[in-house]
Design a protein around this motif. Structure first.
Motif, mmCIF file in Angstrom:
data_model
loop_
_atom_site.group_PDB
_atom_site.id
_atom_site.type_symbol
_atom_site.label_atom_id
_atom_site.label_comp_id
_atom_site.label_asym_id
_atom_site.label_seq_id
_atom_site.Cartn_x
_atom_site.Cartn_y
_atom_site.Cartn_z
ATOM 1 N N ARG A 341 5.260 9.497 -10.118
ATOM 2 C CA ARG A 341 5.227 8.201 -9.444
ATOM 3 C C ARG A 341 4.165 8.181 -8.347
ATOM 4 O O ARG A 341 3.459 7.185 -8.160
ATOM 5 N N GLN A 342 4.075 9.295 -7.621
ATOM 6 C CA GLN A 342 3.064 9.348 -6.569
ATOM 7 C C GLN A 342 1.656 9.242 -7.158
ATOM 8 O O GLN A 342 0.788 8.554 -6.620
ATOM 9 N N GLU A 343 1.436 9.912 -8.288
ATOM 10 C CA GLU A 343 0.125 9.835 -8.938
ATOM 11 C C GLU A 343 -0.141 8.421 -9.433
ATOM 12 O O GLU A 343 -1.263 7.899 -9.343
ATOM 13 N N LEU A 344 0.883 7.762 -9.937
ATOM 14 C CA LEU A 344 0.729 6.391 -10.413
ATOM 15 C C LEU A 344 0.372 5.459 -9.251
ATOM 16 O O LEU A 344 -0.498 4.584 -9.370
ATOM 17 N N MET A 345 1.040 5.626 -8.111
ATOM 18 C CA MET A 345 0.757 4.771 -6.973
ATOM 19 C C MET A 345 -0.650 5.023 -6.418
ATOM 20 O O MET A 345 -1.332 4.084 -5.980
ATOM 21 N N ALA A 346 -1.055 6.279 -6.428
ATOM 22 C CA ALA A 346 -2.411 6.580 -5.971
ATOM 23 C C ALA A 346 -3.447 5.890 -6.849
ATOM 24 O O ALA A 346 -4.437 5.334 -6.362
ATOM 25 N N PHE A 347 -3.224 5.915 -8.170
ATOM 26 C CA PHE A 347 -4.136 5.237 -9.100
ATOM 27 C C PHE A 347 -4.126 3.738 -8.870
ATOM 28 O O PHE A 347 -5.169 3.065 -8.873
ATOM 29 N N ALA A 348 -2.930 3.182 -8.657
ATOM 30 C CA ALA A 348 -2.825 1.743 -8.423
ATOM 31 C C ALA A 348 -3.543 1.349 -7.131
ATOM 32 O O ALA A 348 -4.222 0.317 -7.075
ATOM 33 N N LEU A 349 -3.401 2.151 -6.083
ATOM 34 C CA LEU A 349 -4.097 1.863 -4.837
ATOM 35 C C LEU A 349 -5.604 1.897 -4.998
ATOM 36 O O LEU A 349 -6.334 1.126 -4.370
ATOM 37 N N THR A 350 -6.071 2.800 -5.841
ATOM 38 C CA THR A 350 -7.518 2.942 -6.042
ATOM 39 C C THR A 350 -8.111 1.734 -6.754
ATOM 40 O O THR A 350 -9.220 1.301 -6.439
ATOM 41 N N LEU A 360 1.185 -2.356 -1.906
ATOM 42 C CA LEU A 360 1.196 -1.062 -2.586
ATOM 43 C C LEU A 360 1.241 0.080 -1.589
ATOM 44 O O LEU A 360 1.880 1.116 -1.839
ATOM 45 N N LEU A 361 0.579 -0.102 -0.422
ATOM 46 C CA LEU A 361 0.647 0.945 0.601
ATOM 47 C C LEU A 361 2.056 1.090 1.133
ATOM 48 O O LEU A 361 2.544 2.208 1.395
ATOM 49 N N ALA A 362 2.752 -0.044 1.290
ATOM 50 C CA ALA A 362 4.136 0.027 1.758
ATOM 51 C C ALA A 362 5.001 0.779 0.745
ATOM 52 O O ALA A 362 5.813 1.645 1.117
ATOM 53 N N LEU A 367 7.599 5.887 -0.966
ATOM 54 C CA LEU A 367 7.693 6.996 -1.925
ATOM 55 C C LEU A 367 7.364 8.313 -1.243
ATOM 56 O O LEU A 367 8.025 9.335 -1.488
ATOM 57 N N GLN A 368 6.367 8.313 -0.359
ATOM 58 C CA GLN A 368 5.998 9.534 0.343
ATOM 59 C C GLN A 368 7.136 9.991 1.251
ATOM 60 O O GLN A 368 7.412 11.191 1.381
ATOM 61 N N THR A 369 7.803 9.024 1.871
ATOM 62 C CA THR A 369 8.947 9.357 2.719
ATOM 63 C C THR A 369 10.034 10.036 1.908
ATOM 64 O O THR A 369 10.625 11.040 2.328
ATOM 65 N N GLU A 370 10.273 9.515 0.730
ATOM 66 C CA GLU A 370 11.316 10.097 -0.140
ATOM 67 C C GLU A 370 10.947 11.525 -0.525
ATOM 68 O O GLU A 370 11.792 12.427 -0.540
ATOM 69 N N VAL A 419 4.694 8.572 11.943
ATOM 70 C CA VAL A 419 3.357 8.778 11.353
ATOM 71 C C VAL A 419 3.159 7.890 10.124
ATOM 72 O O VAL A 419 2.124 7.250 9.941
ATOM 73 N N LEU A 420 4.164 7.829 9.251
ATOM 74 C CA LEU A 420 4.021 7.062 8.008
ATOM 75 C C LEU A 420 3.933 5.577 8.270
ATOM 76 O O LEU A 420 3.377 4.826 7.462
ATOM 77 N N SER A 421 4.498 5.111 9.407
ATOM 78 C CA SER A 421 4.410 3.677 9.691
ATOM 79 C C SER A 421 2.980 3.262 9.985
ATOM 80 O O SER A 421 2.608 2.105 9.810
#
Length: 1350
Positions: A341-350, A360-362, A367-370, A419-421
């Motif tokens: 999922r993290q890889e998918l979100m990174a691709f989507a952000l790109t 998408l950043l939110a 997801l990063q928090t989880e 930090v994540l906020s």
């Protein structure tokens, strides 16, 4: 003439063609009357009219009638002519039933003839294209294959290639062939209803004609394949709808809608998308669009594994429009794979648009928090493993690219959230600042390890990038001085002592290592070698590139030049500053110009090496040139195999491309391939495989100047032309044949053909025949394999018979003689009589009046026939199978009467013309006509006998054989040979001699035949066959049976007192055959037995027959035994002979011949007075006493067969002998033949003895029972008496198995059983015969059946 032309051209009717020909026939021929420009112009117009009429006739022949004026008015209009050709071919294609392949080929020849005669505004290629298009659109597979024979079906199969010599030249070029095939296939495709439609098979068959499958054809084939996929996925659409669908991706969506779970079949759907050309030629775009649809469907079914797999493919391909589905899957909380999922979100952000970054950043932050929570939990409680042990946790090195990522694991939860906020704002600012959308990929690539690769290989700048030495390596400092160099960043600096550098091995190694990076440095190392020849070791290890070979040539050129022109050591030689190419050329030309010079030893090796590398460089250049031609030449094999090299050069000459042909010329000159051979190969290609017209071939041959060289070898030129060119020329292609023979004549070649004719004679013949005999197979006419008349017959008409007859003296027969005009008229008149002629007889005759009119039309030409040929024509009219079926006897008789009058007129005319010859010898001058008159008078007399009652009875008989006799007699003309042949055939068929005699009496003329002569001829034929002669078609069936029928016919004739021949005649003819000891025994004995059965012979004849029989049998088995008539004339002598032979016999074949001997003799009562049993019992006893265990059963069957052969003959054994033989068989434990012998006797006592033996058998097997024995028991009605024996069950089974086809009645057998008190068995038999199930055949059911059914 002008009026006639205007009348014809002004007529608008399309049914006046015959009248036009009649008018044309009345016009004066060229050469008659005064000559002037006006008459010449009129004759030209008449010639044009004749050609126009021929075209009109061809149109009418194919059912497309047009007025003559239409042909004239359209002859110069290309579009009208093209439309006419199209209508003609389409009309033929619509005929029912469909026309044959031969009809299509005839249509093509007629179209070409129309184009050649009138429609010259069309090119022949256009006719071929129209014809081929109609074949493709005819909706028949066989015509599609015919179209394929006319088309160039691959890009490499036409001009410029070298197909096999025997291949038919292509008529339609490759591009046009592809266009025609595509048009036809699309028409079939669009008209079909589904994939199973027959039109779809036709579309596929059309496309498969193009063998190399260009992109357009492949697209159509893919579309057909796509229909199968669509049907498999449940999409029901017409093929035309699929073709016209603007959104092909919509079809994929429909497939997914019809088959919801098909998202698991990604490979099949991607294949379907490729076949449908989704996104055109952009493979990546097509794959991305389809995978996006599959991900959406997988998400709909919550199949996250499949969705993740497809998303991974999308991300690997870098398909940016897929960011949406990737973000959907990345935000799906049910998907437990956090790393994915993290890889998918990174691709989507790109790849997402700017408007979507914030949301998408939110989601990514959440997801990063989880993920961080899980890592903290894992480090705090590693043994627990978190709440879900299946959830994957990212390793530290795979985290986001931040230098503080490792420290985050130790922060508190509050700090982490803080930090994540701030991550969303920071990341957004970074992405806005970065213009390259691929920055994240490059960053990850830099973070990946190099896996041990060399730094230079990563950038493609190391030695491996120039391993083939295709580029010149140099230092970066010199990069701007060279064109397309290889610049290496590898340092070549070395730290070695000067002494070490001077070692040859070190210099060679340094040179080898420096070659890819810096060739100048490598050359410097080689020039520093103390021995010049050592450099060859280095050059041999390098790839054989052009650059390497040039460097080797430069190396040896430098040394040769410096040795030939040395310089002072303290100055730099100017050759090191010279242009290397110029230096190599100068040195090479110098040493080549002094080829015969004896070089010093120091220079000889260098010159040799320079020549070696120069040759290799030339070979490489030629090889690269061959590769550039793209003709499939194996360069390596070309360099090594001389035979392949020769064949390749000659193959390249088989082309129409100028550049390829020039390359072939240069290669032939370099590799010593004779120019004559090259020119000859090119000429053969022009004739056989170039698809050029004859005029184009002639023009190209003249432009290339081929014959100046080819005519230097006339005999070889003749041989090659005859072997390779002549077989590929069509017999009806007169233009090509004329050019062929013109070449032979120009080169002074010898005579050609069988029989041989000089080429100039062929030229003169063809020039005349191509005008008057279009369609004539000239090769068949002159090759000697068939009579020339057979080739001329199809083209002979009333319009050209006169012209061709004038050429007859130039046309050779197979025996070397020339044709006669009379022979031409002979075959033409037969054709005219039976088939008619467009001018003389517009249709074939049907009524009696029509046939007589046809005869009168032919009779006008009888004066041009020799008497012998006249008889051939008349016999064909009146005494041929056609005449028998189509003409009445009266019409044939009338024709013969008229022919007799015609011949008498010829005789009288000849006598008046030559009275002086007639006064000297009246028969000398008219002898042939007198013979013809006698022939016709006999024909007339024979025709009158056809009304005889005997012939009428044969013709009206219901038997086919007798009607065939009548037809055969009808065609015989009462000729002696034919009558004799027919009479012999009737005799062989077994017809009564009286019928044969009637045939001889009815026939007219001095036959000199008798029934005795006929029978003798028939007997001679049969005896010839029995003697081992060749088969005779007149002898029907078995010769012995035929001979039996002849003897029977003679016997019947003798009994009726017909006095046609006697038995003495037959015996006289049979004696030589029976006395010939070289022939088999059996037929000779059978012949004699047949005579004895049919005739009451005298005592002397009987003795002679017995002697013949005895002698024949003895010579076959006991050749050393000699007998005379006195030895066997009485029973005592025969008995003594028999006993002596029996005592000496031990083999089975000897016993068999003894049986034949007893059958050939009169019956003997006993062998001696002291014994009662006869010779047969004695023979059987000896046979069984001398048998072995191996042949005992065979001898038992021989004894049984021996007894059976005597049934119903004078030598039939008495019952006492039968019983004695049975006991002998029983003593030898041969139960089965003994039982058969006893049962066949039909004697109650002997049958009772057989039943006693049956009752004693404990178990039935093959040695005691077989179907034949069971049949004998049923024939003797002994089933009841066998009920207590083991034979009863097989007996009942045999009866039931044959109750339909056997002679026994189940009901009768059951009645016998009931009368004998066996009611249960009788009822059971009835139940079984009626097919009652075995479980229902109970005791009570059997009793009931016996009570009710009998």
């Amino acid at each position: 003439m002008e009026i006639a032309l205007e009348c014809i051209y002004n007529c608008e009717r399309d049914d006046q063609l015959s009248c036009c020909y009649d008018i044309l026939e009345c016009l004066p021929q060229r050469g008659y009357g005064p000559k002037s420009p006006v008459t010449a112009a009129l004759h030209d117009k008449v010639d044009q009219l004749e050609r126009i009429l021929s075209v009109s006739e061809l149109l009418e022949k194919h059912g497309l009638q047009k007025p003559v004026s239409f042909v004239k008015n359209t002859q110069a209009h290309a579009e009208e002519a093209r439309n006419l050709m199209i209508r003609l071919t389409r009309h033929t294609g619509r005929k029912q039933p469909p026309v044959s392949e031969s009809h299509w080929k005839m249509l093509l020849q007629d179209m070409l003839a129309m184009q050649r005669m009138v429609y010259t505004c069309l090119e022949p290629e256009t006719c071929y294209e129209i014809f081929t298009e109609s074949l493709l659109c005819s909706s028949r597979l066989d015509t599609l294959h015919l179209a394929g024979q006319l088309m160039q079906c691959s890009a490499g199969g036409g001009p410029g290639s070298s197909p096999p010599k025997a291949k038919v030249p292509f008529r339609v070029g490759y591009e046009k062939s592809v266009a025609l095939v595509l048009a036809a296939s699309r028409e079939y495709f669009n008209s079909s209803t589904n994939l199973a439609d027959s039109c779809m098979d036709l579309a596929r068959a059309c496309l498969q004609l193009i063998t190399d499958c260009p992109p357009a054809v492949q697209e159509e084939l893919d579309l057909i394949r796509a229909l199968g996929y669509l049907e498999e996925f449940g999409v029901k659409s017409l093929p035309l709808q699929v073709r016209l669908c603007p959104d092909r991706l919509g079809l994929i969506r429909e497939c997914i809608a019809q088959a919801p779970t098909c998202y698991r079949q990604s490979a099949k759907l991607l294949g379907l998308a490729a076949l449908l050309q989704v996104a055109g030629e952009d493979h990546e775009e097509r794959k991305g669009q389809v995978l996006v649809l599959l991900v959406q469907q997988a998400l709909h079914f919550q199949d996250y594994k499949a969705a993740s797999m497809h998303c991974q493919e999308l991300m690997a391909a870098g398909y940016s429009p897929s960011w949406d589905v990737c973000s959907q899957l990345g935000q799906c909380e049910s998907f437990q794979d956090l790393a994915a999922r993290q890889e998918l979100m990174a691709f989507a952000l790109t790849h997402c648009p700017p408007s979507s970054i914030e949301c998408l950043l939110a989601a990514s932050s959440s997801l990063q928090t989880e993920i961080l929570y899980q890592r903290v939990n894992f480090q705090m409680c590693p043994s627990e493993g978190g709440e879900n042990p299946n959830v994957s946790i990212l390793p530290e090195e795979a985290g986001p690219p931040s230098s503080h990522s490792g420290d985050l694991l130790h922060w508190t939860t509050a700090t982490t959230r803080k930090v994540l906020s701030n991550t969303g704002t920071t990341t957004r600012a970074v992405l806005h600042a970065v213009s390259d959308a691929q920055w994240w990929k490059k960053s990850l690539a830099y973070l990946r390890p190099l896996h041990g690769q060399d730094f230079c290989d990563v950038y493609g700048r190391g030695a491996g990038a120039n391993a083939g030495l295709e580029k010149q390596g140099c230092h970066p400092f010199y990069e701007s001085l060279l064109a397309n160099p290889f610049v290496s960043e590898v340092s070549a600096a070395l730290s070695a002592c000067s002494d070490l550098l001077r070692a040859p091995e070190v210099l060679l190694r340094l040179a080898s290592d420096a070659f890819p990076h810096d060739m100048t440095l490598a050359l410097a190392y080689l020039l520093a070698l103390p021995q010049v020849s050592d450099a060859n070791k280095c050059f041999e290890k390098q790839p054989p590139s052009a650059l390497c070979l040039q460097l080797a040539a430069l190396y040896y050129s430098l040394h040769i030049y410096s040795l030939l022109l040395p310089c002072f050591k303290d100055s730099c030689h100017p050759l090191y500053r010279a242009d290397p190419s110029e230096l190599i050329r100068t040195v090479t030309e110098y040493v080549s110009g002094l080829d015969g010079r004896a070089w010093p030893e120091e220079l000889a090796g260098l010159v040799q090496q320079l020549a070696f590398y120069h040759e290799r460089l030339l070979d490489l250049t030629q090889a690269q040139l061959l590769q550039g031609l793209r003709k499939g030449v194996d360069v390596a094999r070309f360099a090594a195999d001389d035979q392949y090299k020769r064949e390749t050069i000659l193959g390249l000459a088989e082309t129409l491309e100028s550049n390829v042909y020039n390359v072939a010329l240069s290669l032939a000159q370099r590799y010593n391939v004779p120019r004559w051979e090259l020119y000859m190969t090119h000429l053969e290609f022009l004739f056989t495989d170039s698809s050029l017209s004859t005029a184009e071939i002639e023009g190209r041959a003249q432009d290339l100047g081929l014959f100046e060289t080819l005519k230097t070898e006339p005999e070889l030129f003749h041989e090659r032309m005859a072997k390779y060119v002549y077989p590929g020329i069509g017999g009806t292609d007169h233009e090509r044949l004329l050019y062929f023979f013109s070449l032979l004549a120009a080169c002074g070649c010898p005579a050609f053909g069988r029989p041989a004719l000089a080429p100039d004679i062929h030229v003169r013949l063809l020039k005349k025949l191509k005008v008057v005999a279009a369609g004539l197979n000239y090769k068949k006419l002159t090759d000697g394999t068939a009579p020339p008349l057979e080739a001329l017959e199809p083209v002979l008409t009333s319009q050209n018979i006169l012209s061709i007859s004038k050429l007859a003296s130039r046309i050779p027969e197979p025996d070397g003689s020339a044709l006669s005009p009379s022979s031409l008229y002979t075959i033409w008149l037969q054709k005219l009589f039976w088939k008619g002629d467009p001018q003389l007889l517009r249709e074939a005759p049907r009524s009696v009046a029509d046939w007589l009119h046809a005869y009168d039309a032919c009779a006008k030409y009888f004066d041009r026939l020799h008497p012998g040929d006249l008889l051939v024509v008349l016999d064909a009219m009146t005494f041929s199978p056609k005449a028998l079926t189509k003409l009445t006897v009266d019409s044939r008789t009338e024709m013969t009467r008229r022919a007799v009058g015609t011949v008498k007129h010829f005789i009288e005319k000849h006598r008046k013309k030559h009275p002086e010859r007639d006064s000297e010898d009246p028969t000398a001058s008219t002898g042939p006509y007198e013979d013809a008159l006698r022939h016709l008078e006999q024909s007339l007399a024979h025709l009158q006998t056809l009304h005889h009652g005997f012939v009428a009875s044969l013709r009206s008989s219901e038997l086919d054989a007798l009607r065939r006799y009548a037809d055969r007699y009808d065609l015989s003309r009462s000729e002696r040979a034919k009558i004799e042949e027919q009479a012999v055939a009737m005799c062989l068929d077994g017809q009564p001699l009286a019928m044969v005699q009637q045939l001889l009496e009815v026939a007219v003329g001095p036959l000199d035949l008798t029934a005795r002569m006929v029978v003798r001829g028939a007997v001679g034929r049969v005896l010839s066959l029995l003697s081992g002669g060749s088969s005779d078609p007149l002898v029907p069936g078995d010769p012995l049976q035929v001979l039996e029928s002849i003897i029977s016919s003679v016997h019947t004739s003798v009994e009726k007192g017909e006095n046609l021949l006697s038995s003495d005649d037959l015996l006289e003819w049979f004696r030589p055959f029976c006395a010939d000891d070289t022939l088999p025994v059996k037929p000779r004995v059978q012949v004699l037995q047949s005579m004895e059965r049919s005739f009451q012979l005298s005592d002397e004849d009987r003795k002679l027959l017995v002697f013949f029989r005895t002698e024949a049998i003895l010579k076959a088995t006991w050749p050393q035994t000699q007998v005379s008539v006195a030895d066997i004339e009485n029973e005592q002598g025969r008995s003594s002979l028999f006993l002596g032979l029996l005592e000496a016999s031990h083999e089975r074949v000897e016993f068999q011949h003894l049986a034949l001997l007893l059958q050939a003799w009169p019956p003997m009562k006993s062998l001696d007075h002291g014994q009662d049993h006869g010779p047969w019992v004695k023979l059987a006893a000896v046979m069984l006493s001398r048998c072995t265990s191996e042949n005992k059963e065979a001898l038992g069957q021989d004894v049984l067969a021996l007894c059976r052969s005597l049934y119903h003959t004078p030598q039939m054994l008495p019952l006492e002998c039968v019983k004695e033989l049975a006991l002998l068989l029983l003593n030898q434990n041969l139960l089965l033949p003994a039982l058969k012998l006893l049962l066949e006797s039909q004697d109650a006592d002997l049958q009772a003895l057989a039943l006693e033996q049956i009752a004693a058998v404990a178990q039935v097997d093959d040695s005691s029972c077989d179907p034949e024995l069971l049949s004998l028991l049923l024939d003797a009605k002994l089933a009841v008496r066998c009920i207590s024996t083991p034979f009863y069950r097989p007996l009942v089974d045999h009866l039931l198995a044959h109750q339909r086809d056997g002679p026994w009645s189940v009901d009768e057998t059951a009645r016998q059983l009931r009368e004998a008190g066996h009611s249960v068995e009788a009822g059971s038999l009835l139940l079984a015969s009626r097919g009652v199930y075995s479980a229902l055949r109970t005791f009570s059911a059997a009793l009931g059946a016996a009570r009710d059914w009998i």
